[in-house]
Structures are given as structure tokens and as C-alpha cells.
Design a protein around this motif. Sequence first.
Motif: not given
Length: 226
Positions: A62-63, A65-71, A94-97, A99-106
Motif C-alpha cells: 500500500e505504501e 502504491r501510494d508513492v507511485i500514485a502521488r508521483t 520490489t517484486w510487485r513494482t 504489477d503496481l506500475l501497470a495498475e497505475a497506467g504506466i
Amino acid sequence: LRVGIWRLMAILDKYKIRATVALNAEVCDHYPLIVQEGVKRGWEFMGHGLTNSQRLAGLSEEEERDVIARTLARIEQAVGRRPRGWLGPGLAETWRTPDLLAEAGIEYVGDWCADDQPFPLHVRSGTLYSVPYTVELNDIPMVLQHHYSGEQMYAAIRDQFDVLYQEGAQQGRVMAIALHPFITGVPYRAKHFDQALAYVVGHRHVWLATGSEILDAYRAQLARAA
């Protein structure tokens, strides 16, 4: 950021090169004029975390995900366009980065310095590609670790280009040069960077592209081959 960035801007302007900027989002607050000047020049801005002092490694999901979203939100607010690319602070993930980037539209990431061409990454949902970045033609390891002189930096850029240019006659190659204003923006290094760019642009069939333009060309080629 007081001097070096403006010297690099002048050199890039000279050769009509648009930078792809790995932007710490807090720069938008502390040095808005620099961001505005980049926007005027048609530069592309990638997400690069809030600040280089905070890496993604060690954060909870969650932290992170929040950093990516705020950035992404802060850069979009400053430049008027949501970043399509990402470079992790310190190239750390991290291992999930992914996935989280794609989730955020990167759409693409530069952390994987593993190839001279883009390639797809496997993510939980959506799509994500690696677009070549470099730790070899990167002024931090070249100067701060290997202690290259300006002449050695020029020679490395020239030699890298020569090999990729020759290979590119058969199949396209991506050549990245990673710069930091406090290193390459110093006068005696900037001189040799200027000379290196003159050498590169002095060749025919060299495409001076941003990260997103490289990605779009790669995806279009994939579609044609399908």
C-alpha cells in the motif's frame, strides 16, 4: 540545478534533442521553472518517485502504491500530461513494482538494463514494457565510480554508438545516455558531451526519440508482425 541543467538544455537545444526526464515529483515544487522549461521544449517526463531519498524497496504494498500514485499525480499536475514511463529511484524495485506500475497506467519502465531493444514484461493486469536505459553510459558510475575524464566519457559514447549503429543497419537498436546536471553539466564535462552529440547526429538515419516514441514504434512493429 542552479547552473548545470541550463548548460545541458543549451546543448540539447543545439542538436534539437528532446530529453526524457526521470523526474522526482518534488522537483515540481522546489524547481518549477526547470520543469516549465522542459515542457516548452517538448521533453518527456517519466515518474521517478517523490524523491531519490526514498526508494521503493522496503515499502509495504500500500505504501508503494501510494508513492507511485502521488508521483504520477504531481507530475501530471505540473506538466499537463500523465507520465507513460517510470524509472525507479536508484533503479530499485520490489517484486510487485511492475504489477503496481501497470495498475497505475504506466506503459514502460527503464529499470531493466538488460537489452538494446524493448521487450514485454509479465504483469498481473494490463501491459508493461522495458525500454532500454543504461548503467554503462551513465555519468554516475562513469564519473563517480570509475572516475572517467571528459575525454573518456566522449570515447565511451562514441564507441557505444559505433557498435549499435553498425548493428542497427540490420535491426533497430536503442542507445540511451543517462545524465545528471551536477555531473555532466560541469563545464569541462559538458564540452565533451557536446562533442559526443555532434558525432552522433552527424550520422544518417539516427532517430532522436523519446522513451514513449520508442515504445510506440516497437508496439507498432509488433502489430505489423502479428
